[in-house]
Design a protein around this motif. Sequence first.
Motif, PDB file in Angstrom:
ATOM      1  N   VAL A  81       3.413   9.298   2.887  1.00 19.36           N
ATOM      2  CA  VAL A  81       3.963   8.732   4.119  1.00 19.36           C
ATOM      3  C   VAL A  81       2.944   8.825   5.250  1.00 19.36           C
ATOM      4  CG1 VAL A  81       5.692   9.112   5.915  1.00 19.36           C
ATOM      5  CG2 VAL A  81       6.387   9.074   3.528  1.00 19.36           C
ATOM      6  N   ALA A  82       2.294   9.978   5.364  1.00 20.68           N
ATOM      7  CA  ALA A  82       1.269  10.143   6.406  1.00 20.68           C
ATOM      8  C   ALA A  82       0.136   9.136   6.223  1.00 20.68           C
ATOM      9  CB  ALA A  82       0.725  11.566   6.381  1.00 20.68           C
ATOM     10  N   LEU A 138       0.820  -1.209   0.000  1.00 21.37           N
ATOM     11  CA  LEU A 138       0.000   0.000   0.000  1.00 21.37           C
ATOM     12  C   LEU A 138       0.853   1.257   0.000  1.00 21.37           C
ATOM     13  CD1 LEU A 138      -2.804   1.229   0.053  1.00 21.37           C
ATOM     14  CD2 LEU A 138      -2.829   0.993   2.543  1.00 21.37           C
ATOM     15  N   GLN A 139       1.980   1.233   0.700  1.00 19.67           N
ATOM     16  CA  GLN A 139       2.846   2.418   0.704  1.00 19.67           C
ATOM     17  C   GLN A 139       3.330   2.733  -0.710  1.00 19.67           C
ATOM     18  OE1 GLN A 139       6.234   3.947   3.583  1.00 19.67           O
ATOM     19  NE2 GLN A 139       7.143   2.440   2.228  1.00 19.67           N
ATOM     20  N   ASP A 140       3.689   1.713  -1.460  1.00 18.99           N
ATOM     21  CA  ASP A 140       4.137   1.911  -2.834  1.00 18.99           C
ATOM     22  C   ASP A 140       3.022   2.519  -3.685  1.00 18.99           C
ATOM     23  OD1 ASP A 140       5.941   1.621  -5.104  1.00 18.99           O
ATOM     24  OD2 ASP A 140       4.650  -0.019  -5.733  1.00 18.99           O
ATOM     25  N   LEU A 141       1.798   2.012  -3.512  1.00 15.67           N
ATOM     26  CA  LEU A 141       0.663   2.563  -4.268  1.00 15.67           C
ATOM     27  C   LEU A 141       0.439   4.030  -3.926  1.00 15.67           C
ATOM     28  CD1 LEU A 141      -2.010  -0.308  -4.090  1.00 15.67           C
ATOM     29  CD2 LEU A 141      -0.302   0.127  -5.869  1.00 15.67           C
ATOM     30  N   MET A 192       8.169   3.796   5.582  1.00 15.10           N
ATOM     31  CA  MET A 192       8.274   2.461   6.158  1.00 15.10           C
ATOM     32  C   MET A 192       9.363   1.722   5.386  1.00 15.10           C
ATOM     33  SD  MET A 192       4.260   1.518   6.647  1.00 15.10           S
ATOM     34  CE  MET A 192       3.243   2.382   7.866  1.00 15.10           C
ATOM     35  N   LYS A 193      10.281   1.136   6.099  1.00 16.98           N
ATOM     36  CA  LYS A 193      11.480   0.551   5.493  1.00 16.98           C
ATOM     37  C   LYS A 193      11.159  -0.510   4.444  1.00 16.98           C
ATOM     38  CE  LYS A 193      15.887  -1.578   6.788  1.00 16.98           C
ATOM     39  NZ  LYS A 193      16.702  -2.070   7.926  1.00 16.98           N
ATOM     40  N   PRO A 214       2.748  -4.054   2.944  1.00 11.46           N
ATOM     41  CA  PRO A 214       1.961  -5.025   2.180  1.00 11.46           C
ATOM     42  C   PRO A 214       0.662  -5.362   2.906  1.00 11.46           C
ATOM     43  CG  PRO A 214       3.829  -6.095   3.234  1.00 11.46           C
ATOM     44  CD  PRO A 214       3.999  -4.627   3.454  1.00 11.46           C
ATOM     45  N   CYS A 215      -0.456  -5.333   2.181  1.00  6.17           N
ATOM     46  CA  CYS A 215      -1.771  -5.590   2.768  1.00  6.17           C
ATOM     47  C   CYS A 215      -2.560  -6.571   1.909  1.00  6.17           C
ATOM     48  CB  CYS A 215      -2.578  -4.289   2.881  1.00  6.17           C
ATOM     49  SG  CYS A 215      -1.851  -3.042   3.935  1.00  6.17           S
ATOM     50  N   VAL A 216      -3.498  -7.253   2.565  1.00  8.64           N
ATOM     51  CA  VAL A 216      -4.496  -8.046   1.879  1.00  8.64           C
ATOM     52  C   VAL A 216      -5.773  -7.205   1.851  1.00  8.64           C
ATOM     53  CG1 VAL A 216      -5.865 -10.162   1.903  1.00  8.64           C
ATOM     54  CG2 VAL A 216      -3.449 -10.200   2.626  1.00  8.64           C
ATOM     55  N   TYR A 217      -6.458  -7.214   0.703  1.00  8.74           N
ATOM     56  CA  TYR A 217      -7.639  -6.350   0.534  1.00  8.74           C
ATOM     57  C   TYR A 217      -8.880  -7.200   0.349  1.00  8.74           C
ATOM     58  CZ  TYR A 217      -3.752  -3.225  -0.439  1.00  8.74           C
ATOM     59  OH  TYR A 217      -2.581  -2.530  -0.343  1.00  8.74           O
TER      60      TYR A 217
END
Length: 511
Positions: free
Chosen positions: A310-311, A178-181, A497-498, A502-505
């Motif tokens: 980032v927020a 999710l951070q990448d998205l 985030m280092k 990653p998330c499951v949706y």
Amino acid sequence: METLSILSAIAGAIALYLFWFYLTAQKLSGPKVWPFVGSLPALILNRQRIHDWMASNLRATGGSATYQTCTIPFPFLFRKQGFFTVTCHPKNLEHILRTKFDNYPKGPDWQAAFHDLLGQGIFNSDGDTWLIQRKTAALEFTTRTLRQAMARWVNHTIKTRLWCILDKAAKDNTHVDLQDLLLRLTFDNICGLTFGKDPETLSPDLPDNPFAIAFDTATEATLQRLLYPGFIWRFEKLFCIGGEKKLKDSLQVVENYMNDAVAARKESPSDDLLSRFLNKRDVDGKPFTSSVLQRIALNFVLAGRDTSSVALSWFFWLVMNHPEIEEKIIKEISTVLKDTRGNDQKKWIEEPLEFDEADRLVYLKAALAETLRLYPSVPEDFKYVVSDDVLPDGTFVPAGSTVTYSIYSVGRMKSIWGEDCMEFKPDRWLSAEGDRFEPPKDGYKFVAFNAGPRTCLGKDLAYLQMKSVASAVLLRYRLLPVPGHRVDQKMSLTLFMKDGLPCVYESTSAW
């Protein structure tokens, strides 16, 4: 005999130095300092957890929330080169950011470190150069047209890209970072808003974008310049080795991309920020050159891309770990959409929220502010001391030294935010009735958007963008963390985030 005299002189000099060092070290209240290397060993040892390390050092001071240390402990250099005052005391922050604003500019060390990347852009300049860019940008950020342009970019990106990617992830039961998205989404948005060029990094196949990669590499390499004495990065730059080689290579990619963007806007101006600066003048009354326009645009990209994404990453992580807060947020969004779009729930998710709808989300704004209190996008900032000064807590700061104010630490001090400072509690931002957003009476307890004359111009737009994205995700999907994934902070200008998020949706839109 001559050798003995030399050895005696050396021994005497070392003894004098150690005596001087002993007396000097007694005046420092921060981490342990060592002869010749100061606090560099502790800095290097804690470089992967620098923000928490600073916070623990500040907590160890008790109520003062200020300490002083040095990385170059030598006579005549001690009070200037490598001397740091680190603070998170709200009164000190107000003094630095507002009361004595002119005494605490970015300064030569910061400007030298960032010059290759940001030039004389708004985030790397002082005095008249900064002021004219600030005034020009301030006029633009108050216009309705910029708000409309931002809404157009955000909603288009959510509807045509973000939802498509998350729908597929939910259908295939695959996890996506999710951070990448979010980084891709805000990067596309801010590039569109700044110079009208959509890099389309948020596409279904998540392509690598040379400009985005080079920009990341350049910001990380630039941060390394700040952490260690200047002679280290200057030596690397001279011989084009280490981080400086990476910086040089990445800046070439960035410059080529920006050359094309500026040239395109000169040929065909639009409603983006770069087009608005084309007709402005510098401090000498001359039109901005192409190289200056490049740096101005890059400054806005840096501010608008990383900070919001980032927020949002930390926000989603906190919400996943606090389902009761997620429930309150979804309830508030549903209440607003019922009022604006009616009872047909299918209409709630046909289009992303309009900014006017997002304006009404008070609890969501409180949750975002609470996220920024605990995980500010820019965790630390640095200021140069022009003249000798005394901070409100009585700390003497010598001219030529550096003041570091730790935004990350402010939200983690019991003396500032109370015994529950480490808890995620959006309600602390609401009125007693719970229907109004109420920031703290002491505005310098929360400086995630900076404060004083350098207060973030895009603060309101940032909140609206984050509300729109948060609503677009939470209303349609239930987020689940990937089992076993550990969330750590990355050493960067902003609090990434280092290893991503990653998330499951799981789709919740059965309407």
